[in-house]
Write an enzyme that holds these catalytic residues in place. Structure first.
Site, PDB file in Angstrom:
ATOM      1  N   SER A   1      -6.465  -7.782   9.927  1.00  0.00           N
ATOM      2  CA  SER A   1      -7.845  -8.272  10.022  1.00  0.00           C
ATOM      3  C   SER A   1      -8.250  -9.021   8.758  1.00  0.00           C
ATOM      4  O   SER A   1      -9.324  -9.606   8.717  1.00  0.00           O
ATOM      5  CB  SER A   1      -8.790  -7.092  10.239  1.00  0.00           C
ATOM      6  OG  SER A   1      -8.719  -6.220   9.126  1.00  0.00           O
TER       7      SER A   1
ATOM      8  N   HIS B   1       0.818  -1.221   0.000  1.00  0.00           N
ATOM      9  CA  HIS B   1       0.000   0.000   0.000  1.00  0.00           C
ATOM     10  C   HIS B   1       0.848   1.266   0.000  1.00  0.00           C
ATOM     11  O   HIS B   1       0.376   2.325   0.406  1.00  0.00           O
ATOM     12  CB  HIS B   1      -0.970  -0.029   1.194  1.00  0.00           C
ATOM     13  CG  HIS B   1      -1.982  -1.140   1.107  1.00  0.00           C
ATOM     14  ND1 HIS B   1      -2.662  -1.635   2.193  1.00  0.00           N
ATOM     15  CD2 HIS B   1      -2.420  -1.856   0.033  1.00  0.00           C
ATOM     16  CE1 HIS B   1      -3.482  -2.616   1.785  1.00  0.00           C
ATOM     17  NE2 HIS B   1      -3.334  -2.766   0.489  1.00  0.00           N
TER      18      HIS B   1
HETATM   19  N1  APR Z   1      -0.415  -7.199  17.967  1.00  0.00           N
HETATM   20  C1  APR Z   1      -0.899  -7.941  16.926  1.00  0.00           C
HETATM   21  N2  APR Z   1      -2.066  -7.690  16.327  1.00  0.00           N
HETATM   22  C2  APR Z   1      -2.799  -6.644  16.769  1.00  0.00           C
HETATM   23  C3  APR Z   1      -2.371  -5.840  17.855  1.00  0.00           C
HETATM   24  C4  APR Z   1      -1.121  -6.145  18.462  1.00  0.00           C
HETATM   25  N3  APR Z   1      -0.628  -5.442  19.477  1.00  0.00           N
HETATM   26  N4  APR Z   1      -3.321  -4.881  18.064  1.00  0.00           N
HETATM   27  C5  APR Z   1      -4.287  -5.092  17.148  1.00  0.00           C
HETATM   28  N5  APR Z   1      -3.982  -6.160  16.375  1.00  0.00           N
HETATM   29  C6  APR Z   1      -4.728  -6.744  15.244  1.00  0.00           C
HETATM   30  C7  APR Z   1      -6.236  -6.639  15.320  1.00  0.00           C
HETATM   31  O1  APR Z   1      -6.764  -7.715  16.070  1.00  0.00           O
HETATM   32  C8  APR Z   1      -6.617  -6.711  13.831  1.00  0.00           C
HETATM   33  O2  APR Z   1      -6.795  -8.066  13.422  1.00  0.00           O
HETATM   34  O3  APR Z   1      -4.352  -6.032  14.086  1.00  0.00           O
HETATM   35  C9  APR Z   1      -5.396  -6.117  13.124  1.00  0.00           C
HETATM   36  C10 APR Z   1      -5.597  -4.743  12.568  1.00  0.00           C
HETATM   37  O4  APR Z   1      -6.538  -4.801  11.533  1.00  0.00           O
HETATM   38  P1  APR Z   1      -6.813  -3.529  10.622  1.00  0.00           P
HETATM   39  O5  APR Z   1      -6.944  -2.335  11.481  1.00  0.00           O
HETATM   40  O6  APR Z   1      -7.959  -3.874   9.715  1.00  0.00           O
HETATM   41  O7  APR Z   1      -5.453  -3.345   9.779  1.00  0.00           O
HETATM   42  P2  APR Z   1      -4.992  -4.047   8.438  1.00  0.00           P
HETATM   43  O8  APR Z   1      -5.471  -5.454   8.355  1.00  0.00           O
HETATM   44  O9  APR Z   1      -3.549  -3.790   8.308  1.00  0.00           O
HETATM   45  O10 APR Z   1      -5.760  -3.175   7.357  1.00  0.00           O
HETATM   46  C11 APR Z   1      -5.546  -3.409   6.003  1.00  0.00           C
HETATM   47  O11 APR Z   1      -6.816  -1.494   5.347  1.00  0.00           O
HETATM   48  O12 APR Z   1      -7.331   0.674   5.935  1.00  0.00           O
HETATM   49  C12 APR Z   1      -6.665  -0.138   5.028  1.00  0.00           C
HETATM   50  O13 APR Z   1      -4.854   0.309   3.624  1.00  0.00           O
HETATM   51  C13 APR Z   1      -5.201   0.144   4.986  1.00  0.00           C
HETATM   52  O14 APR Z   1      -3.320  -1.345   4.935  1.00  0.00           O
HETATM   53  C14 APR Z   1      -4.578  -1.095   5.535  1.00  0.00           C
HETATM   54  C15 APR Z   1      -5.591  -2.154   5.186  1.00  0.00           C
END
Ligand code: APR
Length: 228
Positions: free
Chosen positions: A172, A104
């Site tokens: 997620s 990204h």
């Molecule tokens: N350690 C590990 N995992 C964690 C922690 C932690 N300390 N805190 C939160 N999480 C997990 C949550 O349980 C969740 O499954 O991190 C994940 C975060 O999910 P999202 O916020 O959806 O992030 P991500 O999957 O990276 O999003 C994907 O979406 O908004 C767009 O482009 C953006 O790259 C991003 C994409």
């Protein structure tokens, strides 16, 4: 050396102080994603979008890699490691990882608003309105917005087909096409997921480690470093 593919998301940087997206009611630092992370938002209000990413860049520059980023860098001593990250921060690189694919984009670079292949380093945290690319168009953050193509996806899918060990950390798996990458990993490959909240779409047969990244990643890396 065995080929390890790691797919990381916002969760790996959470303990470095950078907020995840979906842990806060679908808002990103108080903004609706449609307001700041789409081509339409840029058309409507480029100054707001620029300011939003300037704030994100500032936070990234102030953040430091945590134990999870550092452990993944150590894994290179024994394995052929490629990190595919959805994150726009540079914490994997600052931890010492040498092979990072930014699906990204990366906030520390800018991008021409008419040719996404033209990217430049940003000096400091602020990218100003009026700063232009070599074609004379406004520079924006080098990030992939919702509704934009993900240029690195084919390369990332190919890497996943070549995995001999596959690790998911802190994602997620809610956003495509990134989430679909797990389907390219052959079923017989040992797969791990480290996330306190394991998404169902991680698939069956995956080794679940429901821990925070700073605990779970060093734990797994210790184990992998001990295997001959
Ligand atoms: N350690 C590990 N995992 C964690 C922690 C932690 N300390 N805190 C939160 N999480 C997990 C949550 O349980 C969740 O499954 O991190 C994940 C975060 O999910 P999202 O916020 O959806 O992030 P991500 O999957 O990276 O999003 C994907 O979406 O908004 C767009 O482009 C953006 O790259 C991003 C994409």
């Amino acid at each position: 050396m065995k080929k390890v593919i790691v797919l990381t998301g916002a969760g790996i940087s959470a303990e470095s102080g950078l907020k995840t997206f979906r842990d806060s009611d679908g808002l990103w630092e108080g903004y609706d994603i449609e307001e700041v992370a789409t081509p339409q938002a840029w058309e409507r209000n480029p100054a707001l979008v620029q300011e939003f990413y300037n704030m994100r860049r500032k936070s990234v520059l102030e953040a430091k890699p945590n134990a999870a980023h550092l452990a993944l860098a150590q894994l290179e001593n024994k394995y052929d490691v490629t990190i595919i990250t959805q994150n726009i921060d540079d914490l994997h690189e600052r931890a010492g990882s040498t092979n990072v694919v930014h699906l990204h984009g990366i906030i520390t670079r800018s991008q021409s608003s008419i040719n996404p292949d033209l990217t430049y380093p940003v000096n400091g945290w602020e990218l100003k309105m009026g700063e232009l690319c070599e074609l004379g168009s406004q520079l924006r953050a080098h990030v992939v917005w919702f509704g934009e193509a993900v240029p690195m996806i084919e390369n990332a899918a190919q890497l996943c087909t070549e995995a001999e060990i596959f690790i998911l950390v802190g994602t997620s798996l809610a956003v495509y096409p990134a989430a679909g990458l797990v389907n390219y990993v052959p079923q017989y490959v040992t797969r791990y997921i480290i996330d306190p909240n394991i998404p169902v779409s991680a698939g069956s047969g995956i080794v679940e480690m429901p821990y925070k990244a700073s605990i779970g990643v060093p734990m797994l890396i210790d184990e992998l470093m001990g295997i001959d």
